[in-house]
Design a protein around this motif. Structure first.
Motif, mmCIF file in Angstrom:
data_model
loop_
_atom_site.group_PDB
_atom_site.id
_atom_site.type_symbol
_atom_site.label_atom_id
_atom_site.label_comp_id
_atom_site.label_asym_id
_atom_site.label_seq_id
_atom_site.Cartn_x
_atom_site.Cartn_y
_atom_site.Cartn_z
ATOM 1 N N ALA A 196 0.826 -1.206 0.000
ATOM 2 C CA ALA A 196 0.000 0.000 0.000
ATOM 3 C C ALA A 196 0.863 1.260 0.000
ATOM 4 C CB ALA A 196 -0.935 0.007 1.208
ATOM 5 N N LEU A 197 2.077 1.149 0.549
ATOM 6 C CA LEU A 197 2.994 2.284 0.585
ATOM 7 C C LEU A 197 3.825 2.403 -0.686
ATOM 8 C CD1 LEU A 197 4.335 1.987 4.252
ATOM 9 C CD2 LEU A 197 2.903 3.829 3.332
ATOM 10 N N GLY A 198 3.768 1.393 -1.538
ATOM 11 C CA GLY A 198 4.589 1.407 -2.736
ATOM 12 C C GLY A 198 6.004 0.935 -2.502
ATOM 13 N N GLY A 199 6.220 0.144 -1.430
ATOM 14 C CA GLY A 199 7.541 -0.393 -1.137
ATOM 15 C C GLY A 199 8.264 0.393 -0.060
ATOM 16 N N ILE A 200 9.289 -0.217 0.541
ATOM 17 C CA ILE A 200 10.091 0.431 1.577
ATOM 18 C C ILE A 200 11.571 0.202 1.287
ATOM 19 C CG2 ILE A 200 8.345 0.298 3.402
ATOM 20 C CD1 ILE A 200 9.746 -2.223 4.447
ATOM 21 N N GLU A 201 12.421 1.043 1.902
ATOM 22 C CA GLU A 201 13.868 0.955 1.734
ATOM 23 C C GLU A 201 14.478 0.267 2.961
ATOM 24 O OE1 GLU A 201 15.678 2.004 -0.961
ATOM 25 O OE2 GLU A 201 13.715 2.344 -1.901
ATOM 26 N N ILE A 262 8.668 1.316 7.524
ATOM 27 C CA ILE A 262 7.254 1.622 7.291
ATOM 28 C C ILE A 262 6.920 3.011 7.808
ATOM 29 C CG2 ILE A 262 4.903 1.016 7.988
ATOM 30 C CD1 ILE A 262 5.755 -1.928 7.828
ATOM 31 N N LEU A 263 7.428 3.326 9.004
ATOM 32 C CA LEU A 263 7.187 4.657 9.560
ATOM 33 C C LEU A 263 7.771 5.740 8.668
ATOM 34 C CD1 LEU A 263 6.398 6.714 11.658
ATOM 35 C CD2 LEU A 263 8.376 6.057 13.009
ATOM 36 N N ASP A 264 9.012 5.537 8.210
ATOM 37 C CA ASP A 264 9.646 6.529 7.345
ATOM 38 C C ASP A 264 8.822 6.759 6.079
ATOM 39 O OD1 ASP A 264 11.783 6.974 9.033
ATOM 40 O OD2 ASP A 264 13.072 5.471 8.087
ATOM 41 N N SER A 273 0.779 13.208 0.140
ATOM 42 C CA SER A 273 0.239 13.988 -0.968
ATOM 43 C C SER A 273 -0.620 13.170 -1.920
ATOM 44 C CB SER A 273 1.385 14.634 -1.756
ATOM 45 O OG SER A 273 2.233 13.638 -2.308
ATOM 46 N N SER A 274 -0.694 11.858 -1.711
ATOM 47 C CA SER A 274 -1.487 11.005 -2.588
ATOM 48 C C SER A 274 -2.701 10.473 -1.840
ATOM 49 C CB SER A 274 -0.642 9.833 -3.102
ATOM 50 O OG SER A 274 -1.459 8.894 -3.769
ATOM 51 N N PRO A 275 -3.887 11.035 -2.068
ATOM 52 C CA PRO A 275 -5.077 10.542 -1.377
ATOM 53 C C PRO A 275 -5.323 9.060 -1.623
ATOM 54 C CG PRO A 275 -5.517 12.643 -2.433
ATOM 55 C CD PRO A 275 -4.171 12.190 -2.920
ATOM 56 N N THR A 276 -5.055 8.598 -2.827
ATOM 57 C CA THR A 276 -5.275 7.181 -3.137
ATOM 58 C C THR A 276 -4.347 6.291 -2.329
ATOM 59 O OG1 THR A 276 -5.963 7.724 -5.387
ATOM 60 C CG2 THR A 276 -5.270 5.452 -4.961
ATOM 61 N N LYS A 277 -3.065 6.637 -2.293
ATOM 62 C CA LYS A 277 -2.090 5.840 -1.547
ATOM 63 C C LYS A 277 -2.375 5.887 -0.052
ATOM 64 C CE LYS A 277 2.101 5.763 -3.033
ATOM 65 N NZ LYS A 277 3.507 6.094 -3.369
ATOM 66 N N LEU A 278 -2.724 7.075 0.433
ATOM 67 C CA LEU A 278 -3.019 7.228 1.853
ATOM 68 C C LEU A 278 -4.243 6.414 2.244
ATOM 69 C CD1 LEU A 278 -2.067 8.680 4.395
ATOM 70 C CD2 LEU A 278 -3.545 10.599 3.784
ATOM 71 N N VAL A 282 -4.516 3.265 4.900
ATOM 72 C CA VAL A 282 -5.462 3.216 6.014
ATOM 73 C C VAL A 282 -6.282 1.925 5.964
ATOM 74 C CG1 VAL A 282 -7.524 4.287 7.005
ATOM 75 C CG2 VAL A 282 -5.612 5.713 6.271
ATOM 76 N N LYS A 283 -6.771 1.573 4.778
ATOM 77 C CA LYS A 283 -7.589 0.372 4.646
ATOM 78 C C LYS A 283 -6.788 -0.897 4.932
ATOM 79 C CE LYS A 283 -11.086 2.051 1.397
ATOM 80 N NZ LYS A 283 -11.682 1.887 0.044
ATOM 81 N N ALA A 284 -5.497 -0.876 4.585
ATOM 82 C CA ALA A 284 -4.654 -2.056 4.789
ATOM 83 C C ALA A 284 -4.289 -2.258 6.250
ATOM 84 C CB ALA A 284 -3.370 -1.926 3.972
ATOM 85 N N THR A 285 -4.602 -1.281 7.089
ATOM 86 C CA THR A 285 -4.216 -1.376 8.487
ATOM 87 C C THR A 285 -5.421 -1.334 9.431
ATOM 88 O OG1 THR A 285 -3.782 1.026 8.495
ATOM 89 C CG2 THR A 285 -1.918 -0.434 8.107
ATOM 90 N N ALA A 286 -6.126 -0.216 9.446
ATOM 91 C CA ALA A 286 -7.076 0.049 10.522
ATOM 92 C C ALA A 286 -8.210 -0.953 10.609
ATOM 93 C CB ALA A 286 -7.642 1.455 10.385
ATOM 94 N N SER A 287 -8.624 -1.524 9.493
ATOM 95 C CA SER A 287 -9.792 -2.402 9.520
ATOM 96 C C SER A 287 -9.504 -3.764 10.128
ATOM 97 C CB SER A 287 -10.331 -2.589 8.097
ATOM 98 O OG SER A 287 -9.374 -3.268 7.300
ATOM 99 N N SER A 288 -8.241 -4.074 10.413
ATOM 100 C CA SER A 288 -7.897 -5.432 10.838
ATOM 101 C C SER A 288 -7.117 -5.483 12.144
ATOM 102 C CB SER A 288 -7.083 -6.130 9.748
ATOM 103 O OG SER A 288 -7.695 -6.033 8.507
ATOM 104 N N VAL A 289 -7.234 -4.459 12.964
ATOM 105 C CA VAL A 289 -6.427 -4.382 14.180
ATOM 106 C C VAL A 289 -7.246 -4.776 15.403
ATOM 107 C CG1 VAL A 289 -5.243 -2.754 15.710
ATOM 108 C CG2 VAL A 289 -4.871 -2.669 13.249
ATOM 109 N N ALA A 290 -6.602 -5.442 16.351
ATOM 110 C CA ALA A 290 -7.230 -5.761 17.629
ATOM 111 C C ALA A 290 -6.439 -5.111 18.751
ATOM 112 C CB ALA A 290 -7.285 -7.276 17.830
ATOM 113 N N VAL A 291 -7.144 -4.419 19.627
ATOM 114 C CA VAL A 291 -6.509 -3.776 20.781
ATOM 115 C C VAL A 291 -7.399 -4.003 22.006
ATOM 116 C CG1 VAL A 291 -5.449 -2.010 19.318
ATOM 117 C CG2 VAL A 291 -7.651 -1.541 20.404
#
Length: 358
Positions: A196-201, A262-264, A273-278, A282-291
């Motif tokens: 969802a982030l387009g990859g990480i370094e 991931i944080l970086d 700056s990309s509403p689609t990427k953002l 959000v969808k790839a994370t928030a909908s599947s979390v348990a706390v």
């Protein structure tokens, strides 16, 4: 079976018929519910932090809709108050993060929590210290209300014997730190989040071959040096342990690298700056979390809106190395150094945490 019943299949995987680990039979556990991949809860905090800091979305409705979609677990209901450490530093927060890799082909038996992290947030919320506790650390496990435990064992056995409450008791007894909140983490969620982030370094620290890869042939070669990783590559990197002489210690280091990357990336201008990427993130994370029931990710995110990767510290509980207890391969904690580290956490003394964690 729901999160509210305290047993989470993808996060800790203590399910099915009795399973043997290092020759020791584990107790049976309830049958699994339909799998829902719990993503990395830290990244949900981070994306909310990014949104709050960047001012991309006006008002609080968006934040609240994310928070309301997150499932809750009973983390403290069965923890005897009289056995718990006292609060020493008011305003500081300590979050226990439990996790595993529900899609790891090495994990055929289940019945273990691959990752245990104590995340300390100082009272001024200017930084965060994440302390990994090796899953094979040999500790006393209190007796659960069902009568299981009550002896020394690997720290991740606590979940098998008493679910989240016994994990809370065990970690609190081992560290002397009072746990304020609990989150459920599934490192297999790296794939969706990273994509969802387009990859990480990532700076790969050594050449190695993963023989449990998501690739069709089960293999992936990693070459020393900086490289861009997609989700599948990042997951292979974070899950591998058998390729290294010190096994789980290197895996812990790699997981910490991926969290930081991931944080970086989440805090980068390209994501903001990309509403689609953002939105995908959000969808790839928030909908599947348990706390746990009382944790508000929205309120915490607003408190942490100035936090970036430069303010994060990653540490590992001091150990004396590995050895054997009977037929089990275990990690022996360096109790004196661990006491110094966790006492600094308990008192919210960040300089002492940094010194003891070196």
């Amino acid at each position: 079976m729901s999160h509210r019943q305290q047993i989470v299949d993808a996060d800790t995987q203590f399910f099915g018929s009795p399973v043997e680990h290092d020759g020791v039979e584990q107790p049976p556990a309830p049958a699994p519910r339909r799998r829902r991949g719990r993503r990395i809860v830290l990244t949900v905090l981070l994306v909310l932090v990014v949104l709050a800091g960047g001012g991309m979305i006006a008002g609080g409705l968006y934040y609240r809709s994310i928070d309301s979609s997150i499932e809750r677990v009973d983390a403290f209901d069965d923890v005897p108050e009289e056995s718990r450490p006292q609060v020493v530093a008011k305003g500081a927060m300590n979050i226990m993060m439990l996790g595993s890799d529900s899609r790891d082909p090495e994990n055929s038996g289940g019945s273990r929590s691959d990752t245990i992290i104590l995340a300390h947030l100082p009272a001024d919320r200017s930084s965060a210290q994440l302390i990994s506790i090796p899953r094979d650390t040999w500790v006393p496990v209190p007796r659960s209300k069902e009568g299981r435990g009550g002896r020394e064992a690997k720290i991740n056995a606590a979940y098998a014997w008493g679910g989240v409450p016994l994990m809370v008791q065990t970690v609190e007894q081992f560290t002397g730190v009072r746990i304020d909140h609990v989150t459920m983490v599934d490192f297999s969620g790296f794939k969706e989040i990273v994509d969802a982030l387009g990859g990480i370094e990532i700076d790969v620290d050594q050449n190695f071959t993963s023989k449990h890869s998501l690739n069709p042939d089960g293999r992936r070669e990693f070459v020393k040096g900086r490289q861009t990783m997609d989700g599948a590559t990042a997951l292979d990197y974070a899950r591998e342990r058998y390729a290294f002489a010190n096994g789980d210690f290197t895996r812990i280091k790699h997981q910490q690298q991926v969290i930081k990357a991931i944080l970086d990336k989440a805090a980068s201008g390209g994501t903001l700056s990309s509403p689609t990427k953002l939105n995908s993130f959000v969808k790839a994370t928030a909908s599947s979390v348990a706390v746990d029931k009382s944790l508000s990710l929205v309120d915490l995110a607003m408190e942490l809106r100035g936090l970036r990767s430069g303010n994060l510290g990653f540490y590992t509980c001091p150990t004396k190395g590995t050895g054997r207890v009977g037929s089990e391969s275990v990690v022996f904690a360096d109790t004196a150094r661990a006491k110094t580290l966790f006492d600094a956490v308990r008192r919210d003394s960040v300089p002492e945490i940094l010194s003891a964690g070196k």
